[in-house]
Design a protein around this motif. Structure first.
Motif, PDB file in Angstrom:
ATOM      1  N   VAL A 107       0.750  -1.143  -0.094  1.00 20.66           N
ATOM      2  CA  VAL A 107      -0.034   0.041  -0.063  1.00 20.66           C
ATOM      3  C   VAL A 107       0.851   1.286   0.136  1.00 20.66           C
ATOM      4  CG1 VAL A 107      -1.885   1.370   1.375  1.00 20.66           C
ATOM      5  CG2 VAL A 107      -1.881  -1.407   1.256  1.00 20.66           C
ATOM      6  N   ASN A 108       0.494   2.371  -0.666  1.00 17.81           N
ATOM      7  CA  ASN A 108       1.204   3.582  -0.752  1.00 17.81           C
ATOM      8  C   ASN A 108       2.453   3.380  -1.335  1.00 17.81           C
ATOM      9  OD1 ASN A 108      -1.093   5.032   0.223  1.00 17.81           O
ATOM     10  ND2 ASN A 108      -0.405   4.747   2.439  1.00 17.81           N
ATOM     11  N   ASN A 109       2.624   2.567  -2.541  1.00 16.35           N
ATOM     12  CA  ASN A 109       3.782   2.132  -3.146  1.00 16.35           C
ATOM     13  C   ASN A 109       4.663   3.202  -4.064  1.00 16.35           C
ATOM     14  OD1 ASN A 109       2.129   2.097  -5.649  1.00 16.35           O
ATOM     15  ND2 ASN A 109       1.527  -0.004  -5.118  1.00 16.35           N
ATOM     16  N   GLY A 110       4.132   4.270  -3.829  1.00 17.23           N
ATOM     17  CA  GLY A 110       4.946   5.378  -4.893  1.00 17.23           C
ATOM     18  C   GLY A 110       4.244   5.408  -6.280  1.00 17.23           C
ATOM     19  N   GLY A 111       3.168   4.677  -6.693  1.00 11.91           N
ATOM     20  CA  GLY A 111       2.449   4.693  -7.696  1.00 11.91           C
ATOM     21  C   GLY A 111       3.141   4.187  -9.323  1.00 11.91           C
ATOM     22  N   SER A 112       4.480   4.082  -9.101  1.00 10.50           N
ATOM     23  CA  SER A 112       5.242   3.772 -10.678  1.00 10.50           C
ATOM     24  C   SER A 112       6.549   2.845 -10.232  1.00 10.50           C
ATOM     25  CB  SER A 112       5.531   4.872 -11.247  1.00 10.50           C
ATOM     26  OG  SER A 112       6.444   5.785 -10.777  1.00 10.50           O
ATOM     27  N   ASP A 113       6.808   2.388 -11.237  1.00 10.26           N
ATOM     28  CA  ASP A 113       8.156   1.394 -11.074  1.00 10.26           C
ATOM     29  C   ASP A 113       9.415   2.196 -11.685  1.00 10.26           C
ATOM     30  OD1 ASP A 113       8.304   1.585 -13.910  1.00 10.26           O
ATOM     31  OD2 ASP A 113       8.076  -0.596 -14.386  1.00 10.26           O
ATOM     32  N   TYR A 114      10.543   1.787 -11.618  1.00  9.71           N
ATOM     33  CA  TYR A 114      11.618   2.584 -11.858  1.00  9.71           C
ATOM     34  C   TYR A 114      11.448   3.139 -13.229  1.00  9.71           C
ATOM     35  CZ  TYR A 114      16.664   3.506 -12.935  1.00  9.71           C
ATOM     36  OH  TYR A 114      17.775   4.029 -13.444  1.00  9.71           O
ATOM     37  N   TRP A 115      10.862   2.406 -14.179  1.00  7.49           N
ATOM     38  CA  TRP A 115      10.612   3.091 -15.506  1.00  7.49           C
ATOM     39  C   TRP A 115       9.445   4.153 -15.588  1.00  7.49           C
ATOM     40  CZ3 TRP A 115      12.927  -1.328 -14.422  1.00  7.49           C
ATOM     41  CH2 TRP A 115      14.211  -1.782 -14.860  1.00  7.49           C
ATOM     42  N   GLY A 116       8.636   4.231 -14.470  1.00  3.28           N
ATOM     43  CA  GLY A 116       7.471   5.303 -14.670  1.00  3.28           C
ATOM     44  C   GLY A 116       6.246   4.439 -14.967  1.00  3.28           C
ATOM     45  N   ASN A 117       6.270   2.978 -15.222  1.00  2.00           N
ATOM     46  CA  ASN A 117       5.149   2.235 -15.503  1.00  2.00           C
ATOM     47  C   ASN A 117       4.075   2.217 -14.135  1.00  2.00           C
ATOM     48  OD1 ASN A 117       5.954   1.248 -17.992  1.00  2.00           O
ATOM     49  ND2 ASN A 117       7.213  -0.041 -16.974  1.00  2.00           N
ATOM     50  N   PRO A 118       2.812   2.380 -14.429  1.00  2.00           N
ATOM     51  CA  PRO A 118       2.019   2.612 -13.194  1.00  2.00           C
ATOM     52  C   PRO A 118       1.698   1.317 -12.546  1.00  2.00           C
ATOM     53  CG  PRO A 118       0.735   2.450 -15.434  1.00  2.00           C
ATOM     54  CD  PRO A 118       2.153   2.697 -15.624  1.00  2.00           C
ATOM     55  N   LEU A 119       1.594   1.356 -11.101  1.00  2.00           N
ATOM     56  CA  LEU A 119       1.603   0.151 -10.165  1.00  2.00           C
ATOM     57  C   LEU A 119      -0.112  -0.159  -9.984  1.00  2.00           C
ATOM     58  CD1 LEU A 119       4.261   0.685  -7.992  1.00  2.00           C
ATOM     59  CD2 LEU A 119       4.362  -0.698 -10.157  1.00  2.00           C
ATOM     60  N   TYR A 120      -0.701  -1.150 -10.176  1.00  2.00           N
ATOM     61  CA  TYR A 120      -0.021  -2.506 -10.538  1.00  2.00           C
ATOM     62  C   TYR A 120      -0.607  -3.056 -12.078  1.00  2.00           C
ATOM     63  CZ  TYR A 120       1.994  -2.999  -6.020  1.00  2.00           C
ATOM     64  OH  TYR A 120       2.549  -2.732  -4.880  1.00  2.00           O
ATOM     65  N   TYR A 121      -0.047  -3.629 -12.683  1.00  2.00           N
ATOM     66  CA  TYR A 121      -0.513  -4.340 -13.775  1.00  2.00           C
ATOM     67  C   TYR A 121      -0.800  -5.687 -13.551  1.00  2.00           C
ATOM     68  CZ  TYR A 121      -1.378  -4.962 -18.702  1.00  2.00           C
ATOM     69  OH  TYR A 121      -2.083  -5.230 -20.082  1.00  2.00           O
ATOM     70  N   GLY A 122      -2.217  -6.176 -12.919  1.00  2.00           N
ATOM     71  CA  GLY A 122      -2.263  -7.351 -12.498  1.00  2.00           C
ATOM     72  C   GLY A 122      -1.903  -7.376 -10.986  1.00  2.00           C
ATOM     73  N   SER A 123      -1.335  -8.560 -10.522  1.00  2.00           N
ATOM     74  CA  SER A 123      -0.744  -8.790  -9.334  1.00  2.00           C
ATOM     75  C   SER A 123       0.489  -7.984  -9.340  1.00  2.00           C
ATOM     76  CB  SER A 123      -0.481 -10.065  -8.870  1.00  2.00           C
ATOM     77  OG  SER A 123      -1.661 -10.743  -8.815  1.00  2.00           O
ATOM     78  N   PRO A 124       1.260  -7.551  -8.293  1.00  2.00           N
ATOM     79  CA  PRO A 124       2.575  -7.159  -8.308  1.00  2.00           C
ATOM     80  C   PRO A 124       3.594  -8.011  -8.840  1.00  2.00           C
ATOM     81  CG  PRO A 124       1.208  -6.851  -6.052  1.00  2.00           C
ATOM     82  CD  PRO A 124       0.657  -7.541  -6.854  1.00  2.00           C
ATOM     83  N   ASP A 125       4.416  -7.345  -9.468  1.00  2.00           N
ATOM     84  CA  ASP A 125       5.710  -8.167 -10.000  1.00  2.00           C
ATOM     85  C   ASP A 125       6.793  -7.963  -8.800  1.00  2.00           C
ATOM     86  OD1 ASP A 125       4.212  -8.679 -12.235  1.00  2.00           O
ATOM     87  OD2 ASP A 125       5.384  -7.086 -13.456  1.00  2.00           O
ATOM     88  N   ILE A 126       7.988  -9.016  -8.897  1.00  2.00           N
ATOM     89  CA  ILE A 126       8.835  -8.923  -8.268  1.00  2.00           C
ATOM     90  C   ILE A 126      10.041  -8.107  -8.913  1.00  2.00           C
ATOM     91  CG2 ILE A 126      10.642 -10.322  -6.920  1.00  2.00           C
ATOM     92  CD1 ILE A 126       8.551 -12.424  -6.736  1.00  2.00           C
ATOM     93  N   GLY A 127      10.776  -7.177  -8.269  1.00  2.00           N
ATOM     94  CA  GLY A 127      11.721  -6.577  -8.992  1.00  2.00           C
ATOM     95  C   GLY A 127      11.384  -5.121  -9.215  1.00  2.00           C
TER      96      GLY A 127
END
Length: 897
Positions: free
Chosen positions: A500-520
């Motif tokens: 929860v409250n995960n920052g909203g995006s991954d390292y590359w700026g992709n939104p969270l989540y696409y399906g269940s969360p990924d590892i990495g």
């Protein structure tokens, strides 16, 4: 050997720095308000007026003697050099600053402190501003060379001082400065000659009362190369646990932004920020920290903080930090940090001492003020080469480490819990030849991928190759790490833990989540391929693995059976799935069931061999958990190569909890029935045969639904919410129907709740699962929100009850904010006060209504507008347009799906 390396490195850095100078013809900036003054060290004369290029002044002493006014510009001639200290007088104001800049043709003007004072403890700086507001200094080259290099003295390039008169020093900007050859102290001590007391850019809080502080201080696009001192240092004048004001963050400096600077080759730390409330350190490159020192430098780090409240370090790169006696890391959370300390979206590589240390609080008292040390979506490549492995030290307080990549395949990874820290290590990928966790303390290690070693004990960890696209290929630059994205077959896709409250995006700026969360650090954005060997797939009877086939299969393998009625079963989270198989003359028909319901019979027969064929596909499923089961019907063989899953995209956290969830507790003699083949979620239910037995589900959200089968054997169930009886519901139906909503409630206060279900009558009671609605709170700084038009500004540290203590606001009518979201329900959250007016709201380009943010008294975190009933499982856009009032503000959005 090490000393020789430093001499060569110093020469290289100097050459790189000099050859990077841009020789340009810049039009001289002229002040529209105030006077413009020119300074020429060759052709100027101090008896001139200074107000034209032909009547320029000559010396720094002349400039220092003038009390400048708001709007004045002081321009130094390109190609000229001055020696001594520039200490200008006067202040700008909130409307217009005083500017120091360059004019003419050629290299940037050089200011060199070149102090002749042989007293080691006398501070020397090339530019000094003490208690001065609204100054902009830009486009200069700053040096402070030592006429006697055999001695070590305190020398700085630029020194800004807030000195004990209670003043708020505002509006200082240092921009596009080249700083080199600062021949100051590189000695790490705690006495008066310590490198903490000088830097290329040195900002100091004098802690004498009444405390002065800075506000709206910006250091941007400066180039600091080959200095014996630290790079940028922002600290109090007392550097130990007796420092006053350590927990009084309301008196610390605010709106401090250090961004887009390059620091390459220092004798001390790269960037150290201290005594600041919510500082932002972003998009900086810090390299070769400590390499211009020697063994007396002792301990350095690339970018770190002390005595800060809610600091954010993001989008930075740090590499080649020197390891002397200790540390030598990229990042450090050190003493006196309070609130939330966030390191996110950073890239570190080849730092001799490792990745990060801290929280290093000198007194246990400090740790009571550190809420969480958050380390997320960072990439570490080959850190820790100077010691026995890449170091991540968790010291005191709560540390949450998630969705990072630690790549050191030829070394070990060391997670050091040196003072019984507690927290979590989740969704990380660790590639190393060993991993040491000592001692374990109170850290949970769940949903990680460990490759090259077995990893510590924990839940749902993957031991195996994460299948990066091209690991180990990161170079210099945050954009060089695309090799750490995941292949579509990666076992890390959809296997992470919800944060929860995960920052909203991954390292590359992709939104969270696409399906269940990924590892990495990468959130895979397309369909995920689940290979036939994945743990989510179950096989019955006589299947065998045929690998190394060399015919074009995913992962070069298939599982196959030769027995009719053998089956394979897969649980997936998404909106669609494809069954991928080989086709050939030896294969026959397969019966397909989705969520326990027969769909169709498909054929894998082909007169010629074909690999990786889509034998069956289905789309348009409700976003969530589903099952697919395949039965061999005829033919010599049936095979499975893989499943390809269309992930469910959502702006909400996990929406469905199966009856097997750890958040569901059963009291009495409940039994678990699985592989039922009738259409249940995940093809299973829990059942009870005894009246008064009950189950309880604890959840965080605003809505909950109880999902169960209905049939003639089921009776009544009593429902309690938060221990308050709500109603008796019936699971009776003359015919069986699965996945039925037996009870639902909405409008609960956002927070933690419980639903309790008590068997009242009937032969059986069953639970298939629970659906919840949990909004994601998207702060006004979230990725994806765009601010359009003029007049927008960011305001933080407000202490008036805003979400994350900040808002975005604008003064201009027709300016607008826009946010794309995935959900059925959104709320616009804002302050209301007398200074706010009306806002026009559009959803998907269609005007909805005009809402008012006016209120005679301030109230925060108000739901000014709410829209429900949007098309589910779809993207939508909200646009907010300022219509009237002095200001319009945005605190954030609440999104539901």
């Amino acid at each position: 050997m090490k000393t020789g390396f430093k001499r060569v490195l110093g020469f290289i850095l100097t050459v790189v720095f000099i050859t990077s100078l841009v020789f340009v013809l810049n039009p001289a900036p002229v002040s529209a308000i105030g006077n413009t003054y020119y300074v020429d060290s060759v052709g100027g004369n101090n008896n001139n007026t200074g107000t034209s290029e032909g009547a320029a002044w000559r010396t720094l002493d002349k400039v220092n003697s003038i009390p400048f006014q708001p709007g004045d510009c002081i321009l130094f001639k390109r190609g000229c050099t001055w020696y001594g200290t520039l200490q200008p007088q006067g202040e700008g104001n909130s409307s217009v600053s005083i500017t120091i800049d360059a004019y003419g043709v050629g290299a940037k003007p050089i200011l060199d402190g070149n102090d002749q004072d042989e007293n080691q403890l006398n501070d020397s700086e090339t530019i000094r501003l003490e208690n001065k507001s609204y100054w902009t200094i830009q486009n200069l080259m700053i040096k402070n060379t030592d006429p006697d290099p055999s001695t070590i003295e305190l020398r700085s390039g630029i020194r800004l001082v807030a000195n004990g008169n209670g003043k708020v020093i505002q509006g200082i900007k240092l921009y596009q400065l080249d700083i080199t050859e600062i021949h100051g102290s590189y000695i790490r001590t705690h006495d008066t000659l310590s490198f903490f007391y000088n830097a290329a850019i040195h900002i100091e809080h004098k802690t004498a009362a009444p405390l002065a502080r800075f506000d709206n201080l910006v250091i941007e696009k400066c180039n600091i190369v080959n200095v014996k001192t630290p790079g940028i240092m922002f600290i109090p004048d007392v550097l130990n646990e007796s420092c006053p004001y350590f927990n009084n963050w309301d008196s610390w400096s605010t709106n401090v932004r250090i961004r887009e600077n390059t620091i390459n080759g220092t004798g001390g730390d790269g960037i150290l920020v201290g005594m600041c409330n919510s500082p932002l350190v972003e998009y900086n490159t810090v390299a070769h920290t400590g390499t211009c020192g020697d063994d007396s430098t002792a301990y350095v780090a690339g970018i770190w903080g002390i005595m800060c409240h809610n600091p954010i370090f993001q989008y930075n790169e740090c590499y080649a930090t020197e390891l002397w006696q200790g540390d030598g890391v990229a990042w450090d959370t050190d003493w006196g940090i309070t609130g939330y300390n966030i390191y996110q979206y950073n890239y570190s590589h080849d730092n001799e001492g490792g990745f990060k240390i801290g929280p290093c609080n000198l007194r246990s008292l400090y740790s009571t003020y550190l809420t969480e040390d958050i380390i997320r979506y960072n990439i570490s490549q080959n850190d820790g080469a100077g010691i026995d492995g890449c170091k991540l030290q968790l010291d005191r307080g709560v540390s949450i480490v998630y969705n990072n990549v630690f790549y050191c395949p030829n070394n070990r990874m060391n997670v050091m819990n040196t003072d019984n820290a507690w927290g979590g290590f989740y969704n990380n990928i660790v590639v190393a030849n060993n991993l040491s966790v000592y001692p374990a303390g109170y850290i949970d290690y769940d949903n990680n991928c460990f490759y090259g070693h077995t990893g510590p004990s924990g839940d749902n960890n993957i031991i195996g190759n994460p299948l990066f696209v091209n690991p180990g290929t990161g170079g210099n630059g945050p954009g060089t790490v695309n090799g750490y994205t995941l292949q579509s077959l990666s076992p890390c896709i959809n296997k992470g833990k919800v944060i929860v409250n995960n920052g909203g995006s991954d390292y590359w700026g992709n939104p969270l989540y696409y399906g269940s969360p990924d590892i990495g650090a990468y959130e895979h954005q397309g369909p995920s391929v689940v290979n036939n060997t994945d743990s989510s797939i179950e096989y019955a009877m006589n299947w065998w693995l045929d690998s190394n086939r060399g015919v074009g299969d995913y992962m070069d393998d298939v599982l196959a059976t030769g027995t009719d009625n053998d089956w394979v079963h897969c649980i997936f989270n998404g909106t669609g799935i494809k069954y991928i198989a080989e086709k050939d003359t030896c294969f026959g028909d397969v019966d397909v069931y989705v969520d326990g319901l027969f769909q169709q019979t498909v054929s894998c027969y082909s007169p010629s061999y074909m690999a990786r064929q889509t034998a069956y596909s289905i789309t348009g499923l409700p976003a969530g958990i589903h099952t697919i089961r395949l039965f061999k019907k005829n033919g010599m063989y049936m095979n499975l190569d893989a499943f390809e899953v269309d992930a469910a995209v959502s702006d909400t956290v996990q929406a469905f909890y199966n009856d097997t969830s750890e958040d569901v507790s059963y009291y009495g003699g409940w039994s678990h029935q699985r592989l039922r083949g009738v259409g249940d979620y995940q093809d299973d239910v829990h059942t009870s045969v005894t009246d008064t037995e009950y189950a309880q589900f604890t959840f965080y959200g605003t809505n909950v639904k109880y999902i169960a089968e209905k049939d003639a054997c089921f009776g009544n169930v009593d429902v309690y919410i938060d221990d308050v009886f709500r109603q008796t519901v019936s699971c009776y139906s003359p015919t069986r129907s699965c996945r039925q909503e037996v009870f639902g409630i909405s409008g609960l206060a956002e927070g933690s709740h419980t639903i309790k279900l008590v068997k009242k009558s009937g032969q059986y009671m069953n639970i298939d699962g629970f659906e919840i609605t949990r909004p994601v709170d998207m702060n006004d700084t979230a990725a994806g929100i765009t601010y359009n038009g003029s007049g927008w500004f960011y305001s933080n540290n407000r202490n008036v009850g805003n979400y994350c203590d900040d808002v975005h606001a604008t003064t201009d009518n027709e300016a607008y904010a826009e946010y794309p979201f995935y959900g059925t329900h959104i709320s616009y959250i804002a302050e209301k006060d007398a200074c706010f007016g009306d806002v026009d709201v559009y959803i998907d380009g269609v005007f909805q209504q005009t809402v008012s943010c006016y209120n005679p008294a301030r109230v925060s975190q108000q739901a000014v507008f709410t829209k429900t009933g949007l098309v589910p499982d779809s993207w939508h856009t909200i646009r907010l347009v300022k219509k009237s009032g002095m200001f319009m503000n945005l605190d954030g959005f609440k999104v539901y799906n």
